[in-house]
Enzyme design. Structure first.
Site, short mmCIF file in Angstrom:
data_model
loop_
_atom_site.label_atom_id
_atom_site.label_comp_id
_atom_site.label_asym_id
_atom_site.label_seq_id
_atom_site.Cartn_x
_atom_site.Cartn_y
_atom_site.Cartn_z
N ASP A 1 0.81 -1.22 0.00
CA ASP A 1 0.00 0.00 0.00
C ASP A 1 0.84 1.28 0.00
O ASP A 1 0.36 2.34 -0.37
CB ASP A 1 -0.95 0.02 1.21
CG ASP A 1 -0.21 -0.20 2.55
OD1 ASP A 1 1.03 -0.34 2.53
OD2 ASP A 1 -0.88 -0.25 3.58
N HIS A 2 2.10 1.18 0.41
CA HIS A 2 2.92 2.40 0.52
C HIS A 2 3.64 2.71 -0.79
O HIS A 2 3.53 3.81 -1.34
CB HIS A 2 3.96 2.25 1.63
CG HIS A 2 3.43 2.44 3.02
ND1 HIS A 2 2.47 1.63 3.57
CD2 HIS A 2 3.74 3.36 3.97
CE1 HIS A 2 2.21 2.04 4.81
NE2 HIS A 2 2.97 3.09 5.07
N ASP B 1 3.82 -1.03 11.46
CA ASP B 1 3.40 0.30 11.06
C ASP B 1 2.80 0.97 12.29
O ASP B 1 2.03 0.35 13.03
CB ASP B 1 2.36 0.24 9.94
CG ASP B 1 2.12 1.62 9.37
OD1 ASP B 1 2.72 1.94 8.32
OD2 ASP B 1 1.37 2.40 9.99
N ARG C 1 -0.25 13.03 9.93
CA ARG C 1 1.03 13.67 10.25
C ARG C 1 1.29 14.83 9.31
O ARG C 1 1.10 14.69 8.10
CB ARG C 1 2.19 12.65 10.13
CG ARG C 1 2.08 11.59 11.17
CD ARG C 1 3.25 10.61 11.14
NE ARG C 1 3.09 9.75 12.30
CZ ARG C 1 3.37 8.46 12.33
NH1 ARG C 1 3.88 7.87 11.27
NH2 ARG C 1 3.18 7.77 13.43
N SER D 1 6.85 7.35 13.07
CA SER D 1 6.63 6.04 12.46
C SER D 1 7.34 4.91 13.19
O SER D 1 8.16 5.12 14.08
CB SER D 1 7.11 6.07 11.02
OG SER D 1 8.50 5.81 10.98
N ARG E 1 9.26 2.86 11.46
CA ARG E 1 10.31 2.38 10.55
C ARG E 1 11.62 2.10 11.29
O ARG E 1 12.21 2.99 11.91
CB ARG E 1 10.51 3.39 9.39
CG ARG E 1 11.08 4.72 9.78
CD ARG E 1 11.01 5.70 8.61
NE ARG E 1 9.62 6.08 8.37
CZ ARG E 1 9.21 7.29 7.99
NH1 ARG E 1 10.08 8.25 7.77
NH2 ARG E 1 7.94 7.54 7.81
C1 MIC Z 1 4.11 6.56 8.25
O1 MIC Z 1 2.93 6.88 8.28
O2 MIC Z 1 5.02 7.30 8.65
C2 MIC Z 1 4.47 5.18 7.71
C3 MIC Z 1 5.14 5.37 6.42
O3 MIC Z 1 3.30 4.44 7.51
C4 MIC Z 1 5.36 4.50 8.76
C5 MIC Z 1 5.93 3.21 8.31
C6 MIC Z 1 7.12 3.37 7.42
O4 MIC Z 1 7.94 4.24 7.62
O5 MIC Z 1 7.23 2.56 6.50
C7 MIC Z 1 4.67 4.25 10.10
O6 MIC Z 1 3.74 4.93 10.43
O7 MIC Z 1 5.10 3.38 10.86
FE1 SF4 Z 2 0.02 4.92 5.00
FE2 SF4 Z 2 1.32 5.65 7.22
FE3 SF4 Z 2 -0.09 7.42 5.81
FE4 SF4 Z 2 -1.35 5.56 7.13
S1 SF4 Z 2 -0.09 7.16 8.00
S2 SF4 Z 2 -1.78 6.21 5.04
S3 SF4 Z 2 0.01 3.82 6.93
S4 SF4 Z 2 1.74 6.34 5.14
#
Ligand code: MIC
Ligand code: SF4
Length: 641
Positions: free
Chosen positions: A64-65, A119, A379, A533, A535
């Site tokens: 999905d990313h 996530d 965010r 996140s 990550r």
């Molecule tokens: C995000 O919203 O920052 C992400 C991208 O979903 C991250 C995961 C990632 O960095 O791959 C998260 O929320 O954990």
């Molecule tokens: Fe995707 Fe993270 Fe954004 Fe949710 S917050 S839509 S999981 S990138």
């Protein structure tokens, strides 16, 4: 003494430890989820553990990313994830099927179960009474292998909801209000539990918006009871058998309590560049808007999209605004297509995206320079949209949709009487985009593209830890600072050497070069270091660069766990004032680090440049100390296998 919901969920899954405040426990994990930008690494780590088949009740891998395929990298990673999951017993949700949290809520989540996801927005599952926690990929890999998940017994905050939402005020405004009160670090070490008469008036998608964005509080997770509303939702999803009622005891005790009167709430917005920088839409005033994004795992449900379509119907998006809409799942998009709401969106001028994260993580649709972008995601950290100078405001879908028409930030109250969208009694269900794992996994060939590089594994902790302070950063540094993510970097999530050139670059573009020239060193941070996140790249990349320790005023939960899992010492200043007595370039020394890590909560750090010393804290369990000694969780797991 009665139990709150959090205590009940933990007690039902307790593997080890005492249910007393602050103690480390471990819990059994029923379900896991991964997504593609953390998943590649998680499955590489799972493979490194040598366990043939996952031991959970259900594990699902979502794509999905990383959905923009500007080169071969993302598509290669998708293929790797598809084949590695088939080989090891994991369900695979194909690209196009939707955002992990939205799809998991619709199709797989079960009240009363535990869910560990790679996530940070995994707590979305708390909207149906799951204990759903975000973690680093390695923790999820261990859970897939049947290992317990370790956490500190959290404090439980009761959010007492009274009244009922009125006008065009929505669930997004509820969580923005909670963020305004508690701030982005107010939830660290806590579970946010929703209770009170107002709960019954909120639908499952509304509850999921609230638990999803609870991640921005730094909370371990957020949870709602599982009640008749949950029952109706699961029934409409064709999953009535998955329903279990779950309530706190009437005499349950909580550590803290706040009350939110839903009837008194107005429309809110989080201003640049932090989700807790909340003001009322009216207070901010009618600023001109360049871009609007409606979607993300926070606000892409069927009901959010139906409200959006109703506001757009018969209108045209303002000529100065680019409106992009990303429905959360194939289920949602299919239903919008079938009932005509999609046509209303298209006709108004919306740019429809595939069901994926998209603009939320800078995967396309970066706004123009200095743009004001209204977004329904969770965010708004500086630069996360892909445009450093953009000013991102987080708002509800209602506020976003009306503002796309007027061209200025607009309170949806102008729309007059509240519109309600009925929850469908039967959602469209066709799980043809979820591929079941191969029954005989051994026969599957796992396909690895050339972008998959080896990931760094730390060595046993030995001798002194000595290094230069390579950078000193302020408060609330996010993982988007430590390891930025956007359309050009996300394709390299399985290529740590490539990512290493961008580590902490938003704070100082020369940091990676300096780290390499010095053969590594130490990072000094302010409070809530590593918020955001899950990550683990924000720890793996510093590990690759030779970072031995991060000394901060305080840490965000998941990032601290990822540092420990990578064998990097996460030290906190015993006296925050010592932060000011350090400068970039100072050489810091921890003598006999293994002994220091084992010997207790205080570790002395010498500043050999200045001839001074200061105390730091390492408040960890014995197990975490052993992980640090072993040089990270992977070594520790192998050592104890
Ligand atoms: C995000 O919203 O920052 C992400 C991208 O979903 C991250 C995961 C990632 O960095 O791959 C998260 O929320 O954990
Ligand atoms: Fe995707 Fe993270 Fe954004 Fe949710 S917050 S839509 S999981 S990138």
């Amino acid at each position: 003494m009665g139990q709150n919901l959090t205590q009940k969920l933990i007690a039902a899954h307790l593997v080890s430890g005492e249910m007393t405040a602050g103690s480390e426990i471990s819990i059994r994990i029923d379900q896991t989820l991964t997504q593609d930008s953390t998943g590649t690494m998680a499955y590489l780590q799972f493979e490194a553990m040598g366990i043939p088949r996952v031991k959970t009740k259900r594990s699902v891998a979502y794509i999905d990313h990383n959905t923009i395929q500007a080169g071969f990298e993302n598509a290669d990673d998708h293929k790797y994830i598809q084949t590695v999951t088939a080989a090891h017993g994991v369900y695979f949700s194909r690209p196009g099927n939707g955002i992990c949290h939205q799809v998991h809520l619709e199709r797989f989540g079960v009240p009363g179960m535990t869910l560990l996801g790679s996530d940070s927005h995994t707590p979305t599952g708390g909207g149906i009474g799951m204990l759903a926690i975000g973690a680093g990929g390695l923790d999820v890999a261990v859970a897939m292998g049947g290992g317990a998940y370790y956490l500190t017994i959290p404090k439980v905050v009761r959010v007492n909801l009274t009244g009922k939402l009125s006008g065009w005020v929505s669930a997004k405004d509820v969580i923005l209000e909670v963020l305004r009160i508690l701030t982005v670090k107010g939830g660290v070490g806590k579970v946010i539990e929703y209770a009170g008469e107002g709960v019954a008036s909120l639908s499952v998608p509304e509850r999921a918006t609230i638990t999803n964005m609870g991640a921005e509080l730094g909370a371990t997770t957020s949870v709602f009871p599982s009640d008749e509303v949950t029952h109706a939702f699961l029934k409409a999803q064709g999953r009535e058998a998955d329903f279990t009622p779950l309530m706190p005891d009437a005499d349950a005790v909580y550590d803290e309590e706040i009350t939110i009167n839903l009837s008194a709430l107005g429309s809110l917005a989080a201003m640049p560049h932090s989700p807790d920088n909340v003001k009322s839409v009216q207070e901010i005033g009618e600023i001109a808007v360049d871009q609007v994004f409606i979607g993300s795992c926070t606000n892409s449900s069927y009901t959010d999209m139906m409200k959006t379509a109703a506001i757009l119907k018969g209108k045209t998006v303002h000529p100065n605004v680019s409106l992009v809409i990303g429905p959360g799942s194939k289920q949602v998009l299919h239903m919008l297509a079938e009932n005509g709401a999609l046509a209303d969106m298209i006709d108004a001028g919306a740019r429809i995206l595939e069901c994926a994260c998209g603009p939320c993580i800078g995967m396309g649709q970066a706004p123009k320079s200095n743009a004001v972008s209204l977004r329904t995601n969770n965010r708004n950290f500086e630069g996360r949209s892909g445009t450093k100078s953009a000013q991102v405001y987080i708002v509800s879908p209602e506020t976003a949709a009306i503002s796309a028409i007027t061209g200025v930030l607009t309170d949806p109250a102008v729309l007059g009487e509240r519109m309600t969208v009925d929850m469908p009694t039967a959602f469209y269900n066709h799980d043809n985009m979820v591929v079941a794992p191969a029954p005989e996994g051994e026969t599957v060939e796992v396909v690895r593209g050339p972008n998959i590089k080896e990931f760094p594994i730390n060595k046993k902790l030995e001798g002194d830890v000595e290094g230069k302070v390579l950078i000193q950063v302020g408060d609330n540094i996010t993982t988007d600072h430590i390891m930025p993510s956007n359309a050009s970097l996300l394709p390299f999530r399985s290529n740590i050497p490539h990512l290493s050139s961008f580590c902490l670059a938003p704070c100082d573009p020369d940091f990676p070069k300096r780290a390499k020239e010095n053969g590594g060193g130490i990072i000094v941070g302010g409070s809530n270091y590593g918020q955001g996140s899950s990550r683990e790249h924000a720890a793996l990349v510093p590990l690759y660069l030779g970072i031995r320790a991060v000394i901060a005023k305080s840490f965000a939960r998941i990032h601290m766990a990822n540092l420990i899992n990578s064998g990097i010492l996460p030290l906190t200043f015993a006296d925050a004032a010592d932060y000011d007595a350090i400068s970039e370039g100072d050489v810091l020394l921890i003598e006999d680090a293994p002994n220091a890590v084992l010997s207790g909560e205080t570790i002395m750090v010498k500043n050999t440049t200045r001839g001074t010393a200061f105390a730091t804290n390492l408040v960890l369990s014995d197990r975490q100390r052993q992980i640090l000694l072993a040089g990270g969780l992977l070594n520790y797991t192998k050592q104890n296998a």
